[in-house]
Motif scaffolding. Structure first.
Motif, PDB file in Angstrom:
ATOM      1  N   GLU A   1       0.212 -11.567   2.080  1.00  0.00           N
ATOM      2  CA  GLU A   1      -0.448 -10.807   3.144  1.00  0.00           C
ATOM      3  C   GLU A   1       0.147  -9.405   3.269  1.00  0.00           C
ATOM      4  N   PHE A   2       1.449  -9.292   3.102  1.00  0.00           N
ATOM      5  CA  PHE A   2       2.085  -7.983   3.200  1.00  0.00           C
ATOM      6  C   PHE A   2       1.602  -7.069   2.074  1.00  0.00           C
ATOM      7  N   ALA A   3       1.456  -7.614   0.880  1.00  0.00           N
ATOM      8  CA  ALA A   3       0.936  -6.819  -0.237  1.00  0.00           C
ATOM      9  C   ALA A   3      -0.492  -6.355   0.063  1.00  0.00           C
ATOM     10  N   LEU A   4      -1.312  -7.257   0.611  1.00  0.00           N
ATOM     11  CA  LEU A   4      -2.676  -6.882   0.996  1.00  0.00           C
ATOM     12  C   LEU A   4      -2.645  -5.802   2.066  1.00  0.00           C
ATOM     13  N   TYR A   5      -1.814  -5.984   3.091  1.00  0.00           N
ATOM     14  CA  TYR A   5      -1.676  -5.005   4.172  1.00  0.00           C
ATOM     15  C   TYR A   5      -1.358  -3.627   3.587  1.00  0.00           C
ATOM     16  N   GLN A   6      -0.362  -3.574   2.707  1.00  0.00           N
ATOM     17  CA  GLN A   6       0.040  -2.299   2.115  1.00  0.00           C
ATOM     18  C   GLN A   6      -1.094  -1.667   1.319  1.00  0.00           C
ATOM     19  N   SER A   7      -1.896  -2.501   0.646  1.00  0.00           N
ATOM     20  CA  SER A   7      -2.992  -1.973  -0.159  1.00  0.00           C
ATOM     21  C   SER A   7      -4.108  -1.377   0.701  1.00  0.00           C
ATOM     22  N   LEU A   8      -4.126  -1.706   1.971  1.00  0.00           N
ATOM     23  CA  LEU A   8      -5.157  -1.207   2.877  1.00  0.00           C
ATOM     24  C   LEU A   8      -4.799   0.121   3.543  1.00  0.00           C
ATOM     25  N   ILE A   9      -3.558   0.548   3.415  1.00  0.00           N
ATOM     26  CA  ILE A   9      -3.109   1.776   4.082  1.00  0.00           C
ATOM     27  C   ILE A   9      -3.560   2.995   3.284  1.00  0.00           C
ATOM     28  N   GLY A  10      -4.388   3.810   3.917  1.00  0.00           N
ATOM     29  CA  GLY A  10      -4.847   5.040   3.281  1.00  0.00           C
ATOM     30  C   GLY A  10      -3.798   6.134   3.377  1.00  0.00           C
ATOM     31  N   VAL A  11      -4.044   7.249   2.712  1.00  0.00           N
ATOM     32  CA  VAL A  11      -3.075   8.355   2.702  1.00  0.00           C
ATOM     33  C   VAL A  11      -2.820   8.917   4.097  1.00  0.00           C
ATOM     34  N   ASP A  12      -3.785   8.737   4.998  1.00  0.00           N
ATOM     35  CA  ASP A  12      -3.633   9.238   6.368  1.00  0.00           C
ATOM     36  C   ASP A  12      -3.046   8.184   7.311  1.00  0.00           C
ATOM     37  N   GLY A  13      -2.711   7.003   6.781  1.00  0.00           N
ATOM     38  CA  GLY A  13      -2.144   5.941   7.606  1.00  0.00           C
ATOM     39  C   GLY A  13      -3.170   4.976   8.163  1.00  0.00           C
TER      40      GLY A  13
END
Length: 129
Positions: free
Chosen positions: A32-44
Motif C-alpha cells: 500500500e505504501f508503494a501504491l501511495y507513493q506512486s500516486l503523489i504528483g510533482v505538486d504533492g
C-alpha cells in the motif's frame, strides 16, 4: 451526534505529500505504501485529483486507504466504529485547515455540513454527483 461526510468539491485529503502525512509510512503495509507513493504528483497532489472540480477521477476504484469505512479506520488507525465519525471529522477539519486555511470558506462549509447533516450518503456512493 455529528456524522462524518465527504464534502463535494473539497479534495483536501487528496494532498498526499509525505511531509504533511508523516503517519503514512507507519500505517500502510509495504504494498500500500508503494501504491501511495506512486500516486503523489510533482505538486504533492494525487495524480487522480482533478484540481478544477476538486474531484477524484478514480473515485469508484480508489485505493483502500482512501476509503472512510469502519473496517479501514480500525485497521489503519485503531479507531473503533463508535469513534469513527468523531475521528474522521477531526481528520477532515485538519486536512481542510492545512490546505485551505483555518478561516477558509471550505472549513466553514464543512463544519456547517457536519453540524446540519442528518443522514450522510453511503460511503460507497460518490459524493460528487
Amino acid at each position: 451526534m455529528k456524522k462524518w461526510q465527504c464534502m463535494q468539491g473539497c479534495g483536501a485529503c487528496c494532498y498526499l505529500e509525505l511531509s504533511d502525512r508523516c503517519e503514512v509510512p507507519t500505517i500502510l503495509n509495504a504494498e500500500e505504501f508503494a501504491l501511495y507513493q506512486s500516486l503523489i504528483g510533482v505538486d504533492g497532489w494525487c495524480i487522480h485529483f482533478e484540481p478544477l472540480s476538486r474531484r477524484c477521477r478514480i473515485y469508484e476504484n480508489r485505493p483502500r486507504f482512501c476509503r472512510v469505512t469502519p473496517e479501514v479506520f480500525e485497521d489503519l488507525y485503531g479507531v473503533t466504529p463508535e469513534e469513527l465519525d468523531e475521528f474522521a471529522i477531526q481528520c477532515c477539519c485538519e486536512h481542510i485547515s492545512d490546505r485551505y486555511g483555518e478561516r477558509s470558506f471550505e472549513l466553514l462549509r464543512y463544519e456547517y455540513l457536519v453540524k446540519h447533516s442528518v443522514d450522510p450518503p453511503p460511503e460507497d456512493s460518490p459524493p460528487f454527483d
